[in-house]
Scaffold this motif. Sequence first.
Motif, PDB file in Angstrom:
ATOM      1  N   PHE A 111      -0.179  -3.041   6.784  1.00  0.00           N
ATOM      2  CA  PHE A 111       1.132  -3.600   7.124  1.00  0.00           C
ATOM      3  C   PHE A 111       1.032  -5.111   7.331  1.00  0.00           C
ATOM      4  N   GLU A 112       0.067  -5.539   8.122  1.00  0.00           N
ATOM      5  CA  GLU A 112      -0.077  -6.972   8.433  1.00  0.00           C
ATOM      6  C   GLU A 112      -0.482  -7.795   7.210  1.00  0.00           C
ATOM      7  N   GLU A 113      -1.237  -7.198   6.307  1.00  0.00           N
ATOM      8  CA  GLU A 113      -1.705  -7.946   5.136  1.00  0.00           C
ATOM      9  C   GLU A 113      -0.677  -8.021   4.015  1.00  0.00           C
ATOM     10  N   PHE A 114       0.133  -6.954   3.857  1.00  0.00           N
ATOM     11  CA  PHE A 114       1.003  -6.878   2.684  1.00  0.00           C
ATOM     12  C   PHE A 114       2.507  -6.750   2.960  1.00  0.00           C
ATOM     13  N   ILE A 115       2.896  -6.152   4.051  1.00  0.00           N
ATOM     14  CA  ILE A 115       4.303  -5.792   4.267  1.00  0.00           C
ATOM     15  C   ILE A 115       5.034  -6.742   5.193  1.00  0.00           C
ATOM     16  N   ASP A 116       4.410  -7.093   6.293  1.00  0.00           N
ATOM     17  CA  ASP A 116       5.062  -7.929   7.302  1.00  0.00           C
ATOM     18  C   ASP A 116       5.569  -9.224   6.675  1.00  0.00           C
ATOM     19  N   VAL A 117       6.685  -9.728   7.195  1.00  0.00           N
ATOM     20  CA  VAL A 117       7.224 -11.003   6.711  1.00  0.00           C
ATOM     21  C   VAL A 117       6.164 -12.074   6.965  1.00  0.00           C
ATOM     22  N   ILE A 125       9.198  -6.680  -1.669  1.00  0.00           N
ATOM     23  CA  ILE A 125       9.995  -5.463  -1.500  1.00  0.00           C
ATOM     24  C   ILE A 125      11.291  -5.840  -0.781  1.00  0.00           C
ATOM     25  N   ASP A 126      12.288  -4.987  -0.938  1.00  0.00           N
ATOM     26  CA  ASP A 126      13.589  -5.271  -0.331  1.00  0.00           C
ATOM     27  C   ASP A 126      13.549  -5.058   1.179  1.00  0.00           C
ATOM     28  N   PHE A 127      14.546  -5.597   1.862  1.00  0.00           N
ATOM     29  CA  PHE A 127      14.633  -5.557   3.316  1.00  0.00           C
ATOM     30  C   PHE A 127      14.620  -4.117   3.846  1.00  0.00           C
ATOM     31  N   GLN A 128      15.393  -3.227   3.202  1.00  0.00           N
ATOM     32  CA  GLN A 128      15.484  -1.845   3.681  1.00  0.00           C
ATOM     33  C   GLN A 128      14.121  -1.157   3.629  1.00  0.00           C
ATOM     34  N   THR A 133       9.428   0.911   6.442  1.00  0.00           N
ATOM     35  CA  THR A 133       7.976   0.905   6.625  1.00  0.00           C
ATOM     36  C   THR A 133       7.623   0.459   8.043  1.00  0.00           C
ATOM     37  N   ARG A 134       8.322  -0.540   8.551  1.00  0.00           N
ATOM     38  CA  ARG A 134       8.094  -0.992   9.936  1.00  0.00           C
ATOM     39  C   ARG A 134       8.348   0.175  10.913  1.00  0.00           C
ATOM     40  N   ARG A 135       9.428   0.932  10.705  1.00  0.00           N
ATOM     41  CA  ARG A 135       9.716   2.088  11.570  1.00  0.00           C
ATOM     42  C   ARG A 135       8.636   3.170  11.424  1.00  0.00           C
ATOM     43  N   ASN A 136       8.164   3.366  10.194  1.00  0.00           N
ATOM     44  CA  ASN A 136       7.103   4.350   9.952  1.00  0.00           C
ATOM     45  C   ASN A 136       5.820   4.000  10.712  1.00  0.00           C
ATOM     46  N   MET A 137       5.641   2.717  10.989  1.00  0.00           N
ATOM     47  CA  MET A 137       4.431   2.262  11.674  1.00  0.00           C
ATOM     48  C   MET A 137       4.402   2.711  13.148  1.00  0.00           C
ATOM     49  N   GLN A 138       5.544   3.122  13.691  1.00  0.00           N
ATOM     50  CA  GLN A 138       5.577   3.586  15.084  1.00  0.00           C
ATOM     51  C   GLN A 138       4.768   4.876  15.242  1.00  0.00           C
ATOM     52  N   GLU A 139       4.776   5.695  14.204  1.00  0.00           N
ATOM     53  CA  GLU A 139       3.952   6.902  14.169  1.00  0.00           C
ATOM     54  C   GLU A 139       3.354   7.015  12.768  1.00  0.00           C
ATOM     55  N   PRO A 140       2.303   6.256  12.488  1.00  0.00           N
ATOM     56  CA  PRO A 140       1.741   6.230  11.133  1.00  0.00           C
ATOM     57  C   PRO A 140       1.292   7.613  10.650  1.00  0.00           C
ATOM     58  N   SER A 141       1.604   7.882   9.407  1.00  0.00           N
ATOM     59  CA  SER A 141       1.149   9.113   8.750  1.00  0.00           C
ATOM     60  C   SER A 141       0.651   8.718   7.363  1.00  0.00           C
ATOM     61  N   LEU A 142       0.063   9.673   6.660  1.00  0.00           N
ATOM     62  CA  LEU A 142      -0.462   9.381   5.322  1.00  0.00           C
ATOM     63  C   LEU A 142       0.639   8.959   4.351  1.00  0.00           C
ATOM     64  N   SER A 143       1.898   9.251   4.701  1.00  0.00           N
ATOM     65  CA  SER A 143       3.008   8.913   3.804  1.00  0.00           C
ATOM     66  C   SER A 143       3.810   7.688   4.268  1.00  0.00           C
ATOM     67  N   CYS A 144       3.336   6.968   5.273  1.00  0.00           N
ATOM     68  CA  CYS A 144       4.145   5.880   5.843  1.00  0.00           C
ATOM     69  C   CYS A 144       4.396   4.719   4.863  1.00  0.00           C
ATOM     70  N   PHE A 145       3.583   4.590   3.836  1.00  0.00           N
ATOM     71  CA  PHE A 145       3.770   3.508   2.858  1.00  0.00           C
ATOM     72  C   PHE A 145       4.350   4.004   1.531  1.00  0.00           C
TER      73      PHE A 145
END
Length: 182
Positions: A111-117, A125-128, A133-145
Motif C-alpha cells: 500500500f505504502e509503495e504503490f497505492i497511497d497518494v 488508479i482512480d479515486f474510488q 483499497t485503503r478501507r480494505n487495509m483496515q482488515e487486510p486479506s489475500l484479496s485486499c488488492f
Amino acid sequence: LTPLLPHLDHRNRGMRTRLGCLSHKSDSYSDFTAILPDKPNRALKRLSIEEATRWADSFDVLLSHKYGLAAFRAFLKTEFSEENLEFWLACEDFKKTRSAAKLASKAQRIFEEFIDVQAPREVNIDFQTRELTRRNMQEPSLSCFDQAQGKVHSLMEKDSYPRFLRSKIYTDLLSQTQRRLS
C-alpha cells in the motif's frame, strides 16, 4: 548576486547531465538482454521463436513466461512505467502469503509503495479504487488488492502491451531469435 552564479551554473550542468541520460534511454534488444534472468546468450539460445511469438497471443501468456516478463519489464522501463508491473507482481506474491502474521505487514508495504497518494512508485488508479483499497487495509486479506490489481492489469493490457508488441525490444528479439534458427 555573484555568489549565486556558480551555484546556478552547477545546477544547469546537473540538469543537462540528467537530460542527456534521458535522451540516451533506448528501446532496443540489447536493453532487454541486460535484464534477462539468465546470462543473455544462454537465455536467447533457450528461447524459441514459437515461445516469443506466443507472447503476442495474449497479455497473460506474456506475463507467464519469464523471458516475456523480462522483455516487458525492459519495455516499461523505457516508458518510465515499470511500477505497474512491479505492483502487479507484488500482488501476485502477496496472494501466496500463508502466514497471518506477515499478511498485514506485506499489505502495508505494498500500500505504502504503490497505492497511497504520493507513494514512491504510485500506480495510476482512480479515486474510488484507491479508497476501497485503503478501507480494505483496515482488515487486510489475500484479496485486499484485487480491484486495484485488476485495474492495473487492464491498463497494462490495453495500453502498454499493444505498444510492447510494436516496440523495437520485441521486434528485435523476434529477429534475433529467427536469425539464430536460420
